[in-house]
Write a protein that holds these residues in place. Structure first.
Motif, PDB file in Angstrom:
ATOM      1  N   VAL A 293      58.504 -38.946 -32.538  1.00 19.69           N
ATOM      2  CA  VAL A 293      58.802 -39.984 -31.547  1.00 19.69           C
ATOM      3  C   VAL A 293      57.654 -40.133 -30.562  1.00 19.69           C
ATOM      4  O   VAL A 293      57.256 -41.253 -30.210  1.00 19.69           O
ATOM      5  N   THR A 294      57.078 -39.012 -30.133  1.00 15.15           N
ATOM      6  CA  THR A 294      55.960 -39.076 -29.189  1.00 15.15           C
ATOM      7  C   THR A 294      54.759 -39.776 -29.815  1.00 15.15           C
ATOM      8  O   THR A 294      54.126 -40.620 -29.172  1.00 15.15           O
ATOM      9  N   LEU A 295      54.447 -39.455 -31.059  1.00 16.94           N
ATOM     10  CA  LEU A 295      53.335 -40.130 -31.735  1.00 16.94           C
ATOM     11  C   LEU A 295      53.617 -41.619 -31.881  1.00 16.94           C
ATOM     12  O   LEU A 295      52.727 -42.450 -31.699  1.00 16.94           O
ATOM     13  N   GLN A 296      54.857 -41.959 -32.155  1.00  8.61           N
ATOM     14  CA  GLN A 296      55.237 -43.375 -32.274  1.00  8.61           C
ATOM     15  C   GLN A 296      55.035 -44.097 -30.940  1.00  8.61           C
ATOM     16  O   GLN A 296      54.529 -45.214 -30.902  1.00  8.61           O
ATOM     17  N   LYS A 297      55.400 -43.437 -29.843  1.00  4.64           N
ATOM     18  CA  LYS A 297      55.213 -44.035 -28.513  1.00  4.64           C
ATOM     19  C   LYS A 297      53.745 -44.250 -28.190  1.00  4.64           C
ATOM     20  O   LYS A 297      53.378 -45.198 -27.514  1.00  4.64           O
ATOM     21  N   ILE A 298      52.893 -43.362 -28.694  1.00  7.62           N
ATOM     22  CA  ILE A 298      51.462 -43.488 -28.446  1.00  7.62           C
ATOM     23  C   ILE A 298      50.868 -44.610 -29.294  1.00  7.62           C
ATOM     24  O   ILE A 298      50.048 -45.388 -28.818  1.00  7.62           O
ATOM     25  N   SER A 299      51.296 -44.712 -30.547  1.00  8.06           N
ATOM     26  CA  SER A 299      50.658 -45.674 -31.453  1.00  8.06           C
ATOM     27  C   SER A 299      51.263 -47.072 -31.431  1.00  8.06           C
ATOM     28  O   SER A 299      50.586 -48.034 -31.775  1.00  8.06           O
TER      29      SER A 299
END
Length: 119
Positions: free
Chosen positions: A46-52
């Motif tokens: 989820v954190t990577l998704q929020k970044i990308s």
């Protein structure tokens, strides 16, 4: 004087905002990009998704990096087209330039008079 203190204290309390969490470290983000998505925890995914999500360039970088990592792991050099011979050799042969790069790095450290830490 008390009234002024009380009013300014109230103004400060009204304008205080929660501090956003610190940005993740580069190594942390890299650790989320390189492994296959199914090996990530839900929180990391989820954190990577929020970044990308907000940046198409980051999303493309994530996808291309994952594809390259998968090719390296599975030695699938035939999937790349440009510089075909060099890429294929680099991804399929068991040879690498690791020892050479280690010597180059050691030489640079000596020039800088910086001692590498023992392992």
């Amino acid at each position: 004087m008390r009234t002024l203190r009380r009013v300014t204290a109230q103004l400060r309390a009204d304008t205080v905002r929660a501090t956003p969490p610190p940005a993740p470290m580069v190594r942390e983000v890299t650790g989320w990009i390189v492994p296959p998505p199914d090996q990530l925890t839900d929180t990391d995914r989820v954190t990577l998704q929020k970044i990308s999500d907000p940046c198409p360039e980051i999303a493309a970088t994530v996808e291309l990096t994952r594809q390259l990592a998968e090719m390296l792991v599975n030695l699938r050099g035939k999937d790349l087209r440009r510089d075909w011979d060099a890429v294929k050799a680099g991804l399929t042969l068991p040879y690498n330039s690791g020892p050479v790069e280690g010597n180059v790095n050691r030489s640079k450290m000596i020039k800088k008079d910086v001692r590498p830490r023992p392992p």
